[in-house]
Design an enzyme around this catalytic site. Sequence first.
Site, PDB file in Angstrom:
ATOM      1  N   ARG A   1       0.873  -1.201   0.040  1.00  0.00           N
ATOM      2  CA  ARG A   1      -0.010   0.297   0.094  1.00  0.00           C
ATOM      3  C   ARG A   1       0.837   1.228   0.023  1.00  0.00           C
ATOM      4  NH1 ARG A   1      -3.419  -1.855   3.866  1.00  0.00           N
ATOM      5  NH2 ARG A   1      -2.249  -0.376   5.499  1.00  0.00           N
TER       6      ARG A   1
ATOM      7  N   TYR B   1     -15.639  21.822  -9.835  1.00  0.00           N
ATOM      8  CA  TYR B   1     -16.176  20.387 -10.576  1.00  0.00           C
ATOM      9  C   TYR B   1     -17.219  19.878  -9.686  1.00  0.00           C
ATOM     10  CZ  TYR B   1     -15.607  15.561 -11.644  1.00  0.00           C
ATOM     11  OH  TYR B   1     -15.481  14.147 -12.217  1.00  0.00           O
TER      12      TYR B   1
ATOM     13  N   ASP C   1      -7.553  22.784  -7.692  1.00  0.00           N
ATOM     14  CA  ASP C   1      -7.356  22.080  -8.778  1.00  0.00           C
ATOM     15  C   ASP C   1      -7.008  22.253  -9.972  1.00  0.00           C
ATOM     16  OD1 ASP C   1      -8.500  20.115 -10.855  1.00  0.00           O
ATOM     17  OD2 ASP C   1     -10.275  19.798  -9.967  1.00  0.00           O
TER      18      ASP C   1
ATOM     19  N   LYS D   1      -6.672  12.949 -16.505  1.00  0.00           N
ATOM     20  CA  LYS D   1      -6.509  13.733 -17.905  1.00  0.00           C
ATOM     21  C   LYS D   1      -5.350  13.862 -18.538  1.00  0.00           C
ATOM     22  CE  LYS D   1     -10.962  14.749 -16.330  1.00  0.00           C
ATOM     23  NZ  LYS D   1     -11.210  13.731 -15.308  1.00  0.00           N
TER      24      LYS D   1
HETATM   25  C1  LIG Z   1     -11.504  19.748 -13.096  1.00  0.00           C
HETATM   26  C2  LIG Z   1     -11.534  18.247 -12.859  1.00  0.00           C
HETATM   27  N1  LIG Z   1     -10.900  18.202 -11.463  1.00  0.00           N
HETATM   28  C3  LIG Z   1     -11.347  16.663 -11.105  1.00  0.00           C
HETATM   29  C4  LIG Z   1     -11.862  15.861 -12.001  1.00  0.00           C
HETATM   30  C5  LIG Z   1     -11.858  14.517 -11.115  1.00  0.00           C
HETATM   31  O1  LIG Z   1     -10.915  13.346 -11.907  1.00  0.00           O
HETATM   32  P1  LIG Z   1     -11.298  11.907 -11.608  1.00  0.00           P
HETATM   33  O2  LIG Z   1     -12.059  11.717 -12.921  1.00  0.00           O
HETATM   34  O3  LIG Z   1      -9.913  11.392 -12.019  1.00  0.00           O
HETATM   35  O4  LIG Z   1     -11.875  11.624 -10.483  1.00  0.00           O
HETATM   36  C6  LIG Z   1     -12.311  15.944 -13.066  1.00  0.00           C
HETATM   37  C7  LIG Z   1     -13.100  14.876 -13.980  1.00  0.00           C
HETATM   38  O5  LIG Z   1     -13.751  15.154 -14.879  1.00  0.00           O
HETATM   39  C8  LIG Z   1     -12.252  17.244 -13.542  1.00  0.00           C
HETATM   40  O6  LIG Z   1     -12.741  17.603 -14.704  1.00  0.00           O
END
Ligand SMILES: Cc1ncc(COP(=O)(O)O)c(C=O)c1O
Length: 394
Positions: free
Chosen positions: A61, A115, A188, A213
């Site tokens: 882990r 988000y 973020d 992404k």
């Molecule tokens: C701006 C943003 N932050 C975080 C996330 C979350 O990422 P994950 O899909 O890897 O959980 C996304 C997913 O679409 C996103 O667009």
Amino acid sequence: MSKHDEDIAADTRLVVAGRRKEWTQGIVNPPVWRASTMLFDDVAALRAAVKRPNDGLYYGRRGAPTQWSLAEALTELEPGAAGTTLHPSGTAAITTALLAVLAPGDELLMVDSAYEPTRAFCEGLLKRIGVTTRYYDPLVRGADIEALFSERSRAIFMESPGSLTFEVQDVPAIAAAAKARGVVSLIDNTWATPLLFPAISHGVDVSILSCTKYVCGHSDVMLGSVTAVPGLFETIRKTGQGLGHCVSPDDAFLAARGLRTMGIRLKAHEAAALEVARWLERQPQVAAVLHPALPGCPGHDLWQRDFSGAAGLFAFAIRGDDAARVRLVDALRFFGIGFSWGGYESLALPIDPERLRTARAWVSPGPMIRLQIGLEDPRDLIADLAQALAKAGA
Ligand SMILES: Cc1ncc(COP(=O)(O)O)c(C=O)c1O
């Protein structure tokens, strides 16, 4: 190479970062180390390992060189950072970072353009444990920033640009105001990645990525990361470990491999997305284009000041109704319909941000579509959008 060798260019850093000889054993890419149990030579070695569980092989882990190498590479992209933790998704990275810095009775300041699952976490688990969330206008500037904070504010969360509405925030000013009050600032940073916006050197304490992404870049891995300044890194690491987070070595391997080409991919995404966005702006059926690198986007001046480039994700609004929007999206040939982004393929997604906003109402200029521009030839994408706009009859 030291953790933050200032005198090398970002593209060079992407190639060399995290590839310690002790981890690669001379192979170019750190290999996939599959492990749950790690065996110790004797009890003395086991006891020594228990005293330093984050230093060397300990238990699956806690990762192995495949994960350590990726984490170190991500740290090297954020000058001023102490370290990076990996999480099973971007959402897990966000929730872990928030849990690490907040306690019952605290107030979280959350950007209104966040988000959707980030908001859902605030309204769900955080509320349940006694953390209150106050949403703030992403376009807050100047003296109004100071006025955001209350006695109970413990953390402020940014997402710049917002991944649906694309407002660019005054991140350095917000981070500085937070620091002056002892409030933790988090961002973020998935849209820009540290390549286009190294958040920590702009004063932010915690920089979070959905590596799903652009880092992975091929739409086949779920993974998240949290990169933090000294002091907070240890707290976040303990929280992630306490929650039992770990990422598979296969996913870490794929993310590290994706990272090596992220620079050239982002440049290609940027160029093609701008070409498509500028073309869309000239179409009579299009009511507005929201792209941080275009002057019409709220906060465009901040993007110009703070970012070294643009990613491939933006939105536009059409003149017409939802039925026209559905006809348009359904008619597209080269754009998949799907939620994630940052992969090599283009995507189109109908979006309705007005239903999420509470601090500053969002007035859509028309039914909105978010586009992720992939690595196809933009001329094909433009031709595709042209035929779809004609079919939509917007
Ligand atoms: C701006 C943003 N932050 C975080 C996330 C979350 O990422 P994950 O899909 O890897 O959980 C996304 C997913 O679409 C996103 O667009």
